[in-house]
Design an enzyme around this catalytic site. Sequence first.
Site, PDB file in Angstrom:
ATOM      1  N   ARG A 127       0.822  -1.224   0.000  1.00 24.55           N
ATOM      2  CA  ARG A 127       0.000   0.000   0.000  1.00 24.55           C
ATOM      3  C   ARG A 127       0.850   1.267   0.000  1.00 24.55           C
ATOM      4  O   ARG A 127       1.831   1.371   0.715  1.00 24.55           O
ATOM      5  CB  ARG A 127      -0.894  -0.007   1.253  1.00 24.55           C
ATOM      6  CG  ARG A 127      -1.507   1.335   1.592  1.00 24.55           C
ATOM      7  CD  ARG A 127      -2.689   1.221   2.511  1.00 24.55           C
ATOM      8  NE  ARG A 127      -2.396   0.661   3.815  1.00 24.55           N
ATOM      9  CZ  ARG A 127      -3.332   0.299   4.688  1.00 24.55           C
ATOM     10  NH1 ARG A 127      -4.610   0.418   4.373  1.00 24.55           N
ATOM     11  NH2 ARG A 127      -3.000  -0.197   5.852  1.00 24.55           N
ATOM     12  N   ARG A 172      -1.982  -6.175  14.226  1.00 24.50           N
ATOM     13  CA  ARG A 172      -3.217  -5.469  13.860  1.00 24.50           C
ATOM     14  C   ARG A 172      -4.346  -6.453  13.565  1.00 24.50           C
ATOM     15  O   ARG A 172      -5.506  -6.199  13.890  1.00 24.50           O
ATOM     16  CB  ARG A 172      -2.944  -4.540  12.674  1.00 24.50           C
ATOM     17  CG  ARG A 172      -2.157  -3.307  13.124  1.00 24.50           C
ATOM     18  CD  ARG A 172      -1.365  -2.671  12.026  1.00 24.50           C
ATOM     19  NE  ARG A 172      -2.181  -2.097  10.986  1.00 24.50           N
ATOM     20  CZ  ARG A 172      -1.716  -1.727   9.791  1.00 24.50           C
ATOM     21  NH1 ARG A 172      -0.436  -1.883   9.505  1.00 24.50           N
ATOM     22  NH2 ARG A 172      -2.514  -1.209   8.913  1.00 24.50           N
TER      23      ARG A 172
END
Length: 216
Positions: A127, A172
Amino acid sequence: MNIILLGPPGAGKGTQAQRIQDSHHMIQLSTGDMLRAAVEAGTEVGLKAKAFMESGGLVPDEVVIGIISERIDQPDCKDGFILDGFPRTSAQAEALDKMLEEKSLKLNAVIEMKVEDEVLADRVAGRYSCAKCGAGYHDTFLQPKVDGVCDSCGSTEFKRRADDNRETVISRLEAYHAQTAPLLPYYEGKGVLRSIDGMASIDEVTKQINHVLSAL
Ligand code: ADP
Ligand code: ADP
Ligand code: ZN
């Protein structure tokens, strides 16, 4: 119309929120973006949030609840907002219910973006975004039309997030499964949950979301 996009890191929440913002004139409210801006500016909130974000853990509830409550009061939220990355815990979901009630606002839908864990590390690791306008890209899955030039604003500068590495993704994802996934039955119980296939192509996911929104 006010909606929540719910899904693990890398599910495509930010990508789709940007598209809905453009097509439906609703405002994207990303707690991740707001927290990163606070860290960069060195504000009190930023100082509180920094270490949690770097480790891949969640920032304390009261910090994000305060940010969202203030943001929703801004006039640009009147026509509707897309919550991207909030709520992420039961305490946040309950605080959101309370603040919407106090502000006489309605939650129209919670759109769950279903994506298998296996693909998320590749999505997050590849990303990046435009440093000027924030448009999102991916090394493999979503490249600018002209190499090195942002489609939206023509800038040639891009940035990557400090926490977008494979080690942090594991923490996460753990946080997502332990603290955020329990919100799915919570919203299902309220009759607002709509689930879509987040494994599909970006355009296909947009179509599915538009379909959900047009039925609201
Ligand atoms: P989130 O906001 O849920 O963390 P993003 O929208 O930032 O996720 O997407 C993570 C990365 O994966 C981005 O680089 C984006 O371009 C890419 N991406 C988003 N949706 C898809 C998809 N459906 N298929 C492949 N790649 C995607
Ligand atoms: P992603 O879309 O990849 O999950 P975000 O940009 O939404 O990432 O969030 C980045 C980080 O910011 C999270 O790992 C967490 O530390 C913090 N954060 C964002 N939103 C929240 C929230 N609602 N509650 C607690 N922490 C949050
Ligand atoms: Zn740009």
